[in-house]
Design a protein around this motif. Structure first.
Motif, PDB file in Angstrom:
ATOM      1  N   THR A 119      70.885 -83.717 -95.547  1.00 48.43           N
ATOM      2  CA  THR A 119      69.446 -83.973 -95.458  1.00 48.43           C
ATOM      3  C   THR A 119      69.014 -85.071 -96.430  1.00 48.43           C
ATOM      4  O   THR A 119      69.787 -85.519 -97.278  1.00 48.43           O
ATOM      5  CB  THR A 119      68.655 -82.696 -95.799  1.00 48.43           C
ATOM      6  OG1 THR A 119      68.881 -82.378 -97.181  1.00 48.43           O
ATOM      7  CG2 THR A 119      69.059 -81.532 -94.902  1.00 48.43           C
ATOM      8  N   GLN A 120      67.742 -85.429 -96.334  1.00 53.94           N
ATOM      9  CA  GLN A 120      67.174 -86.380 -97.286  1.00 53.94           C
ATOM     10  C   GLN A 120      67.209 -85.813 -98.691  1.00 53.94           C
ATOM     11  O   GLN A 120      67.397 -86.548 -99.663  1.00 53.94           O
ATOM     12  CB  GLN A 120      65.740 -86.745 -96.891  1.00 53.94           C
ATOM     13  CG  GLN A 120      65.101 -87.777 -97.814  1.00 53.94           C
ATOM     14  CD  GLN A 120      65.907 -89.062 -97.901  1.00 53.94           C
ATOM     15  OE1 GLN A 120      66.300 -89.611 -96.871  1.00 53.94           O
ATOM     16  NE2 GLN A 120      66.152 -89.554 -99.106  1.00 53.94           N
ATOM     17  N   LEU A 121      67.038 -84.504 -98.836  1.00 53.94           N
ATOM     18  CA  LEU A 121      67.088 -83.886-100.169  1.00 53.94           C
ATOM     19  C   LEU A 121      68.448 -84.115-100.821  1.00 53.94           C
ATOM     20  O   LEU A 121      68.523 -84.471-101.997  1.00 53.94           O
ATOM     21  CB  LEU A 121      66.781 -82.392-100.088  1.00 53.94           C
ATOM     22  CG  LEU A 121      66.857 -81.628-101.406  1.00 53.94           C
ATOM     23  CD1 LEU A 121      65.840 -82.167-102.417  1.00 53.94           C
ATOM     24  CD2 LEU A 121      66.644 -80.137-101.175  1.00 53.94           C
ATOM     25  N   VAL A 133      56.527 -78.633-115.355  1.00 53.51           N
ATOM     26  CA  VAL A 133      57.567 -77.935-114.594  1.00 53.51           C
ATOM     27  C   VAL A 133      57.041 -77.793-113.176  1.00 53.51           C
ATOM     28  O   VAL A 133      55.933 -77.283-112.959  1.00 53.51           O
ATOM     29  CB  VAL A 133      57.906 -76.550-115.177  1.00 53.51           C
ATOM     30  CG1 VAL A 133      58.989 -75.874-114.344  1.00 53.51           C
ATOM     31  CG2 VAL A 133      58.340 -76.669-116.635  1.00 53.51           C
ATOM     32  N   GLU A 134      57.824 -78.280-112.226  1.00 51.54           N
ATOM     33  CA  GLU A 134      57.459 -78.202-110.817  1.00 51.54           C
ATOM     34  C   GLU A 134      58.542 -77.409-110.100  1.00 51.54           C
ATOM     35  O   GLU A 134      59.700 -77.804-110.101  1.00 51.54           O
ATOM     36  CB  GLU A 134      57.343 -79.606-110.226  1.00 51.54           C
ATOM     37  CG  GLU A 134      56.261 -80.439-110.895  1.00 51.54           C
ATOM     38  CD  GLU A 134      56.305 -81.893-110.478  1.00 51.54           C
ATOM     39  OE1 GLU A 134      55.535 -82.278-109.585  1.00 51.54           O
ATOM     40  OE2 GLU A 134      57.144 -82.620-111.056  1.00 51.54           O
ATOM     41  N   THR A 135      58.154 -76.279-109.520  1.00 55.90           N
ATOM     42  CA  THR A 135      59.101 -75.471-108.760  1.00 55.90           C
ATOM     43  C   THR A 135      58.820 -75.631-107.280  1.00 55.90           C
ATOM     44  O   THR A 135      57.685 -75.483-106.831  1.00 55.90           O
ATOM     45  CB  THR A 135      59.003 -73.982-109.154  1.00 55.90           C
ATOM     46  OG1 THR A 135      59.464 -73.832-110.499  1.00 55.90           O
ATOM     47  CG2 THR A 135      59.851 -73.115-108.240  1.00 55.90           C
ATOM     48  N   LEU A 136      59.873 -75.945-106.539  1.00 55.44           N
ATOM     49  CA  LEU A 136      59.815 -76.032-105.087  1.00 55.44           C
ATOM     50  C   LEU A 136      60.629 -74.885-104.503  1.00 55.44           C
ATOM     51  O   LEU A 136      61.838 -74.800-104.742  1.00 55.44           O
ATOM     52  CB  LEU A 136      60.385 -77.365-104.607  1.00 55.44           C
ATOM     53  CG  LEU A 136      59.503 -78.589-104.845  1.00 55.44           C
ATOM     54  CD1 LEU A 136      60.332 -79.861-104.781  1.00 55.44           C
ATOM     55  CD2 LEU A 136      58.362 -78.629-103.831  1.00 55.44           C
ATOM     56  N   VAL A 137      59.967 -73.995-103.775  1.00 53.99           N
ATOM     57  CA  VAL A 137      60.642 -72.914-103.061  1.00 53.99           C
ATOM     58  C   VAL A 137      60.738 -73.377-101.611  1.00 53.99           C
ATOM     59  O   VAL A 137      59.738 -73.388-100.883  1.00 53.99           O
ATOM     60  CB  VAL A 137      59.878 -71.578-103.168  1.00 53.99           C
ATOM     61  CG1 VAL A 137      60.660 -70.470-102.478  1.00 53.99           C
ATOM     62  CG2 VAL A 137      59.606 -71.227-104.627  1.00 53.99           C
ATOM     63  N   LEU A 138      61.932 -73.778-101.207  1.00 51.48           N
ATOM     64  CA  LEU A 138      62.137 -74.360 -99.883  1.00 51.48           C
ATOM     65  C   LEU A 138      62.440 -73.237 -98.897  1.00 51.48           C
ATOM     66  O   LEU A 138      63.571 -72.754 -98.807  1.00 51.48           O
ATOM     67  CB  LEU A 138      63.254 -75.397 -99.943  1.00 51.48           C
ATOM     68  CG  LEU A 138      63.060 -76.467-101.039  1.00 51.48           C
ATOM     69  CD1 LEU A 138      64.235 -77.413-101.089  1.00 51.48           C
ATOM     70  CD2 LEU A 138      61.754 -77.214-100.852  1.00 51.48           C
ATOM     71  N   ASN A 166      63.790 -82.316 -95.608  1.00 50.94           N
ATOM     72  CA  ASN A 166      63.489 -83.663 -95.123  1.00 50.94           C
ATOM     73  C   ASN A 166      62.017 -84.017 -95.294  1.00 50.94           C
ATOM     74  O   ASN A 166      61.585 -85.089 -94.859  1.00 50.94           O
ATOM     75  CB  ASN A 166      63.895 -83.816 -93.655  1.00 50.94           C
ATOM     76  CG  ASN A 166      65.405 -83.861 -93.488  1.00 50.94           C
ATOM     77  OD1 ASN A 166      66.086 -84.623 -94.161  1.00 50.94           O
ATOM     78  ND2 ASN A 166      65.928 -83.021 -92.611  1.00 50.94           N
ATOM     79  N   ASP A 167      61.255 -83.151 -95.929  1.00 48.88           N
ATOM     80  CA  ASP A 167      59.830 -83.389 -96.124  1.00 48.88           C
ATOM     81  C   ASP A 167      59.622 -84.507 -97.147  1.00 48.88           C
ATOM     82  O   ASP A 167      60.185 -84.454 -98.248  1.00 48.88           O
ATOM     83  CB  ASP A 167      59.148 -82.106 -96.605  1.00 48.88           C
ATOM     84  CG  ASP A 167      57.643 -82.244 -96.655  1.00 48.88           C
ATOM     85  OD1 ASP A 167      57.144 -82.927 -97.574  1.00 48.88           O
ATOM     86  OD2 ASP A 167      56.966 -81.651 -95.799  1.00 48.88           O
ATOM     87  N   PRO A 168      58.832 -85.534 -96.828  1.00 51.32           N
ATOM     88  CA  PRO A 168      58.631 -86.649 -97.764  1.00 51.32           C
ATOM     89  C   PRO A 168      58.038 -86.205 -99.109  1.00 51.32           C
ATOM     90  O   PRO A 168      58.414 -86.746-100.151  1.00 51.32           O
ATOM     91  CB  PRO A 168      57.671 -87.583 -97.020  1.00 51.32           C
ATOM     92  CG  PRO A 168      57.849 -87.255 -95.583  1.00 51.32           C
ATOM     93  CD  PRO A 168      58.181 -85.789 -95.535  1.00 51.32           C
ATOM     94  N   GLU A 169      57.127 -85.246 -99.104  1.00 51.06           N
ATOM     95  CA  GLU A 169      56.512 -84.808-100.357  1.00 51.06           C
ATOM     96  C   GLU A 169      57.519 -84.072-101.237  1.00 51.06           C
ATOM     97  O   GLU A 169      57.551 -84.262-102.452  1.00 51.06           O
ATOM     98  CB  GLU A 169      55.291 -83.925-100.077  1.00 51.06           C
ATOM     99  CG  GLU A 169      54.547 -83.480-101.311  1.00 51.06           C
ATOM    100  CD  GLU A 169      53.921 -84.614-102.130  1.00 51.06           C
ATOM    101  OE1 GLU A 169      53.420 -84.323-103.231  1.00 51.06           O
ATOM    102  OE2 GLU A 169      53.933 -85.779-101.697  1.00 51.06           O
ATOM    103  N   VAL A 170      58.351 -83.238-100.637  1.00 52.00           N
ATOM    104  CA  VAL A 170      59.402 -82.553-101.390  1.00 52.00           C
ATOM    105  C   VAL A 170      60.303 -83.586-102.056  1.00 52.00           C
ATOM    106  O   VAL A 170      60.605 -83.499-103.248  1.00 52.00           O
ATOM    107  CB  VAL A 170      60.223 -81.624-100.468  1.00 52.00           C
ATOM    108  CG1 VAL A 170      61.526 -81.189-101.134  1.00 52.00           C
ATOM    109  CG2 VAL A 170      59.393 -80.403-100.060  1.00 52.00           C
ATOM    110  N   ASN A 171      60.720 -84.583-101.308  1.00 54.39           N
ATOM    111  CA  ASN A 171      61.632 -85.592-101.851  1.00 54.39           C
ATOM    112  C   ASN A 171      60.953 -86.482-102.880  1.00 54.39           C
ATOM    113  O   ASN A 171      61.595 -86.930-103.834  1.00 54.39           O
ATOM    114  CB  ASN A 171      62.265 -86.390-100.714  1.00 54.39           C
ATOM    115  CG  ASN A 171      63.359 -85.601-100.035  1.00 54.39           C
ATOM    116  OD1 ASN A 171      64.476 -85.522-100.543  1.00 54.39           O
ATOM    117  ND2 ASN A 171      63.027 -84.949 -98.925  1.00 54.39           N
TER     118      ASN A 171
END
Length: 199
Positions: free
Chosen positions: A168-170, A125-130, A137-142
């Motif tokens: 956005t890229q997201l 499980v990977e949680t991203l709190v943006l 638009n962050d490459p690692e987030v995407n």
């Protein structure tokens, strides 16, 4: 609304999946679960524009190709365990492998991580709190989002999601996941409200 463009066939499939998901959720017991702020643990990575929490392995498991989609819409409040189990089972494609779940949020922390990683068939499980608009638009987030086998948008403030993610890229990454890999996708409360074209 966070407009995730869908063609007419996709819209029809999504509406059918949404109706089935809503009927299922209405019949199932609900339990307090992962919607809270978090475990109090430190982020695995804390960047300027986002925090990243990992439970399980960071290595992506090879996903099965799915022939249909599953959409889970939760109105907020308690989470429905069986709805998450159905998303995980759908992502596994009947192959018995394990899947990677990605949770997107604009506030909070890793509240879904211990809840979901304990479910059968979950590899990580990977949680991203943006925290900032630039995160979308962050490459690692995407890269992390593009590796999802199940994608879930947590509650919070839908106006923040819309303002920070639209165009956005997201948004393009999410649209690609839905169109190409047909991954199970869902949201709760504000996370459900931003699914404007999936109604």
């Amino acid at each position: 609304m966070l407009r995730i463009p869908l063609n007419r066939l996709s819209q029809s499939l999504w509406r059918g999946a949404a109706a089935a998901a809503l009927a299922l959720a209405a019949m199932l017991p609900a339990h307090a679960a992962g919607g809270g702020a978090g475990t109090g643990g430190k982020p695995t990575v804390s960047a300027k524009t986002y925090d990243y929490y990992l439970s399980g392995s960071a290595a992506n498991m090879p996903p099965p190709m799915l022939s249909s989609q599953l959409l889970v819409l939760m109105g907020g409040g308690n989470d429905v365990d069986e709805a998450f189990r159905q998303m995980i089972a759908k992502a596994r494609g009947g192959l018995g492998g394990k899947v990677d779940v990605v949770v997107l949020r604009t506030s909070g922390a890793d509240g879904y991580n211990p809840y979901l990683v304990a479910m059968d068939g979950v590899h990580s499980v990977e949680t991203l709190v943006l925290n900032k608009p630039e995160a979308a638009n962050d490459p690692e987030v995407n890269r992390i989002v593009s590796g999802a086998d199940v994608l879930f948008i947590a509650g919070g403030d839908q106006s923040t999601c819309i303002a920070n993610w639209t165009g956005t890229q997201l948004q393009r990454t999410i649209t690609g996941l839905l169109a190409q890999r047909r991954i199970p996708f869902g949201g709760t409360s504000a996370g459900m409200a931003v699914l404007g074209d999936v109604d």
